[in-house]
Design an enzyme around this catalytic site. Sequence first.
Site, PDB file in Angstrom:
ATOM      1  N   CYS A  60       0.810  -1.217   0.000  1.00 55.59           N
ATOM      2  CA  CYS A  60       0.000   0.000   0.000  1.00 55.59           C
ATOM      3  C   CYS A  60       0.850   1.277   0.000  1.00 55.59           C
ATOM      4  O   CYS A  60       1.434   1.629  -0.999  1.00 55.59           O
ATOM      5  CB  CYS A  60      -0.987  -0.012   1.160  1.00 55.59           C
ATOM      6  SG  CYS A  60      -2.376   1.121   0.915  1.00 55.59           S
ATOM      7  N   HIS A 107      -3.794  -5.557   1.740  1.00 57.20           N
ATOM      8  CA  HIS A 107      -3.599  -5.698   3.181  1.00 57.20           C
ATOM      9  C   HIS A 107      -4.206  -7.011   3.636  1.00 57.20           C
ATOM     10  O   HIS A 107      -4.645  -7.815   2.837  1.00 57.20           O
ATOM     11  CB  HIS A 107      -4.312  -4.566   3.922  1.00 57.20           C
ATOM     12  CG  HIS A 107      -3.736  -3.210   3.707  1.00 57.20           C
ATOM     13  ND1 HIS A 107      -2.567  -2.803   4.289  1.00 57.20           N
ATOM     14  CD2 HIS A 107      -4.188  -2.144   2.987  1.00 57.20           C
ATOM     15  CE1 HIS A 107      -2.324  -1.539   3.954  1.00 57.20           C
ATOM     16  NE2 HIS A 107      -3.280  -1.124   3.157  1.00 57.20           N
TER      17      HIS A 107
END
Length: 243
Positions: free
Chosen positions: A94, A193
């Site tokens: 991310c 994630h």
Amino acid sequence: MKLKIMHLFPDLLNLYGDKGNIECMRKRLNWRGIECEVIPFTTEDKTFDLSGVDIVFLGGGSDREQKIVCGSLLEKKSELAAFVENGGSLVAVCGGYQLLGKYYKLEDETIEGLGILDIYTEQGKGRLIGNIVLESDILKQPDNFIVGFENHGGRTYINNHTPLGRVVYGSGNSDKCGYEGVVYKNVVATYLHGPLFPKNPALCDYVLTNALNKRYIGFKGLSPLDDKLEKTANEYIVNRFKK
């Protein structure tokens, strides 16, 4: 055998339990009788030394946290770039993924990236949030589906880089491109994630194998593990969301 992992800024870049990726790598090595040393590097540390490091992990964080670590990372740009170009394994999630590119353009400012990857990120309208399923060519069937959770406002454009996978369900790098993440040399960069590796043991082993191949000439591959539970969880997500 032994691998050394450097965990960059675990105190700041640990969004959605990204630290779990470190524990997954450690356990999957230990279960095979391979030692693992994890070296945390924080904003308080003065000495940055990649000699002897096999894997670098850079997790996700908010825009605020990215700004905090950005200055420190830019000071280490040449070392990190050399590490990657020499075949070192790097995993970025991310915010860490975004920082590997040339820049991340926010609404009112631009965060300079490391330029390790020929990519850039621009803030879009709304956030891309939810479960995501990828089909990846770097993994062998039937373990070539990668699952996770995405939550990002940035849209990342990867130019001629190879994506980590094709989006089966979800958004990916942007809401229209149909691809997610980047693989470059021994770099795996992604928005996923969850954390990523416990849900995707085959991808974890891909990273570990790359690092062991570089460290030990003649390495014959990782011994298999009983991943029945992990694969069942992965398959449940794939079957639930795959169209």
